[in-house]
Design an enzyme around this catalytic site. Structure first.
Site, PDB file in Angstrom:
ATOM      1  N   ARG A 146       0.853  -1.194   0.000  1.00 18.32           N
ATOM      2  CA  ARG A 146       0.000   0.000   0.000  1.00 18.32           C
ATOM      3  C   ARG A 146       0.891   1.247   0.000  1.00 18.32           C
ATOM      4  NH1 ARG A 146      -5.165   1.633  -1.067  1.00 18.32           N
ATOM      5  NH2 ARG A 146      -6.202   2.701   0.637  1.00 18.32           N
ATOM      6  N   GLY A 156     -13.569  -1.425  -7.015  1.00 13.30           N
ATOM      7  CA  GLY A 156     -14.883  -0.851  -6.711  1.00 13.30           C
ATOM      8  C   GLY A 156     -14.941   0.008  -5.462  1.00 13.30           C
ATOM      9  N   ASN A 198      -6.349   4.242  -6.948  1.00 15.45           N
ATOM     10  CA  ASN A 198      -7.577   4.776  -6.349  1.00 15.45           C
ATOM     11  C   ASN A 198      -8.596   5.134  -7.425  1.00 15.45           C
ATOM     12  OD1 ASN A 198      -9.284   5.250  -4.268  1.00 15.45           O
ATOM     13  ND2 ASN A 198      -8.418   7.182  -3.617  1.00 15.45           N
ATOM     14  N   SER A 257     -10.242  -0.716   1.169  1.00  9.96           N
ATOM     15  CA  SER A 257     -11.310  -1.720   1.137  1.00  9.96           C
ATOM     16  C   SER A 257     -10.907  -2.935   0.308  1.00  9.96           C
ATOM     17  CB  SER A 257     -12.579  -1.111   0.528  1.00  9.96           C
ATOM     18  OG  SER A 257     -13.015  -0.031   1.292  1.00  9.96           O
ATOM     19  N   THR A 297      -9.709   0.410  -9.409  1.00 10.07           N
ATOM     20  CA  THR A 297      -8.714  -0.459  -8.805  1.00 10.07           C
ATOM     21  C   THR A 297      -8.779  -1.651  -9.723  1.00 10.07           C
ATOM     22  OG1 THR A 297      -9.119   0.436  -6.599  1.00 10.07           O
ATOM     23  CG2 THR A 297      -8.441  -1.863  -6.678  1.00 10.07           C
ATOM     24  N   THR A 349      -4.056  -0.708  -7.111  1.00 17.18           N
ATOM     25  CA  THR A 349      -4.870   0.490  -7.340  1.00 17.18           C
ATOM     26  C   THR A 349      -4.047   1.772  -7.447  1.00 17.18           C
ATOM     27  OG1 THR A 349      -6.763   1.715  -6.460  1.00 17.18           O
ATOM     28  CG2 THR A 349      -5.205   0.885  -4.851  1.00 17.18           C
TER      29      THR A 349
HETATM   30  N1  GLY Z   1      -8.452   2.896  -3.225  1.00 16.54           N
HETATM   31  C1  GLY Z   1      -9.500   2.015  -2.912  1.00 16.54           C
HETATM   32  C2  GLY Z   1      -9.194   1.199  -1.713  1.00 16.54           C
HETATM   33  O1  GLY Z   1      -8.048   0.924  -1.438  1.00 16.54           O
HETATM   34  O2  GLY Z   1     -10.097   0.840  -1.002  1.00 16.54           O
END
Ligand code: GLY
Length: 562
Positions: A98, A464, A392, A444, A372, A390
């Site tokens: 991340r 999503g 985002n 998420s 994503t 992702t």
């Molecule tokens: N950027 C969407 C997520 O990581 O939930």
């Protein structure tokens, strides 16, 4: 240059010759191995790597880089993601690559002097970006599990960047939506210098050069070398938002995956900083207690039961989820049977709809984009890989790193930029997800693997934004409880509730069931019809030990295998 072209070409042609490819087929099966992703080029590449004797990790690394070229709306080297994997002879693992907040970020960075959120600042432009993790993530996967040379795994991506890929209708539509922002932030650029049509070939020579450097020097190039220099140069005009120290300090982190049991199946999923795994396991626990298997599929009572469980889990998400390296996430408490049984007891039975305003996060005692993309891979050696990655929003922050040809993420919007203020997905958060230098924003993303009697049963995930969790949930319910095939499960209409805003979101196709919509309205829901929810890429082991693909028709998703 010839090496790059020929190796990419060999990989692709070896795949073509096996007739291994299926796109939007009703159902697609393979006997040995399979790769499913948002793009035909990436799935074919994964299958070609497996055909050459690589394992699922090799295939996943190659696919990630191909998606960075052929699916620029979400595939990336300027973003980050998560992997949940089942290596052949080890316990399951989870890798967190991340993005991290840069050192200049702080709790009030997106607020004006009056303390109000500056509209769009965490979504558009340079200061929307966190420090990217994808290149380090891929390198880490390769370092621990790869069997083919790193450089070989990047050749297919270089091939597609140099020689181009063919834009689909969906690509062109999605590009049109961001064209003005791409132009105003970057000036003339590769995505906007002409009006692209479906069928055109998009080549990305600057990105090809970046990928060549990454192939040669690995993460040293991206975090310390020439690509790092180009990122730093890009950020200079914007208060040096991401600097050399931010890049040098970036680390991908191996984490212990979460495990849960649902009707006897073992669910292996992503721990914090994803909220996905905790929410998924909470909802599954509640649904088993509420005997979801006794309710007719997608009936009124079924939808109410699932939506009410979703609301309780998303309420907890808003309060307790954050980066475990910065705050104590009460994972054990949130997943404990005592806590969840109490939450169910306090709630009563979900025969009626409780307004979101009457639901609060639970009390813990003893604190212990929407764009994503997801891809799933299984090999014939016993390895399975589930990766969600992702930037985002579609096309992230819209910033294209000059002379490097890739798009930066706008992941900073996944922090709670101000407690209680909704982000672009309508999600709220508090102190646990406040911005701090080096911290990772709550996600998420829910890459998940399901096992049955110790064997891989399913590999699943979706893009999503806030709907990722409920999309993955519905695949588990459709397949594990209602015994649907993987493609059949993907094809079913989806619904989503996230507590706040207090809407039951339904895809367009539910409009055909007007009586059910009326009943849901009478039950107490405010219904919002919305664009498609999720784009699943999944693999299921069938009862006769074949692999069945779930390649979502909401996107251009495709499967390849043998
Ligand atoms: N950027 C969407 C997520 O990581 O939930």
């Amino acid at each position: 240059m010839i090496l790059y072209f020929s190796l990419g070409y060999i990989l692709l042609s070896s795949c073509k010759s096996k007739n291994t490819f299926s796109h939007h087929a009703d159902s697609y099966y393979a006997h040995e191995y399979m790769a499913v992703s948002a793009r035909e080029e990436a799935s074919k590449t994964g299958a070609a790597i497996l055909e050459k004797g690589g394992n699922a990790f090799d295939a996943a690394v190659a696919m990630h880089f191909v998606l960075a070229v052929t699916y620029p709306q979400a595939g990336n080297i300027g973003g980050g993601g998560f992997m949940v994997a089942q290596p052949a002879s080890e316990e399951p693992v989870a890798l967190d690559f991340r993005e991290q907040a840069p050192a200049k970020a702080h709790e009030k960075v997106y607020l004006d002097e009056a303390g109000n959120v500056i509209p769009g600042m965490s979504i558009l432009g340079h200061k929307a970006s966190g420090v990217p993790g994808s290149v380090m993530g891929m390198f880490e996967i390769h370092r621990r599990y790869g069997t083919m040379p790193w450089s070989d795994l990047i050749q297919p991506a270089i091939h597609f960047a140099l020689h181009g890929f063919v834009l689909t209708e969906k690509d062109v539509t999605e590009l049109q939506e961001v064209i003005e922002e791409l132009d105003s932030i970057n000036g003339p650029n590769i995505f906007t210098y002409k009006k692209w049509k479906a069928g055109d070939t998009l080549k990305q020579p600057e990105l090809a050069e970046t990928l060549k450097r990454i192939a040669l020097f690995g993460p040293d190039d991206f975090y310390r070398g020439e690509t790092a220099r180009l990122i730093i140069e890009e950020m200079k005009k914007h208060d040096n938002w991401i600097d050399s120290i931010d890049l040098t300090n970036y680390k991908a982190v191996w984490r212990k995956p979460l495990k849960g049991n649902f009707y006897g199946y073992e669910i292996i999923t992503m721990p914090p900083p994803s909220s996905g795994g905790i929410a998924l396991l909470q909802i599954l626990f509640m649904l088993e207690q509420w005997k979801i298997h006794t309710l007719p599929f997608q009936s009124l009572r079924y939808i109410v039961t699932v939506a009410e469980a979703e609301k309780l889990a998303y309420a907890d998400r808003s309060k307790y989820l954050g980066d475990p390296d910065f705050i104590r996430v009460p994972t054990d408490s949130l997943l404990s049977k005592n806590y969840l049984n109490q939450r169910i007891q306090d709630y009563g039975t979900p025969t009626k709809v409780t307004p979101a305003s009457s639901i609060q996060p639970g009390k813990i005692f003893g604190f212990e984009s929407e764009e994503t993309t997801h891809f799933s891979v299984v090999d014939n050696k016993g390895n399975a890989v589930s990766i969600t990655t992702t930037i985002n929003s579609a096309y992230g922050s819209r910033v294209i790193v000059k002379s490097a040809g890739f798009i930066m993420n706008n992941e900073m919007d996944d922090f709670a930029v101000k407690p209680g203020v909704k982000n672009q997905f309508g999600l709220i958060g508090g102190k646990a997800n406040a911005i701090n230098p080096g911290k990772r924003m709550v996600s998420s993303m829910t890459p998940t693997i399901v096992k049955e009697n110790g064997k891989i049963k399913m590999i699943v995930g979706s893009p999503g934004g806030a709907t990722i969790i409920t999309t993955v949930l519905q695949q588990l319910l459709n397949v594990l409880i209602f015994k649907q095939g993987m493609q059949q499960s993907c094809n079913h209409p989806r619904f989503h509730h996230q507590w706040i805003p207090d809407f039951l979101y339904l895809e367009e196709s539910w409009k055909e069931k007007q009586n059910l919509l009326d009943s849901l309205g009478i039950a107490g829901y405010t219904i919002k019809i919305r664009p498609p929810i999720g784009r699943v890429s999944a693999i299921l082991r069938t009862h006769d030990n074949r692999w069945e693909a779930g390649a979502d028709r909401r996107g251009d998703n495709a499967a390849a295998g043998r």
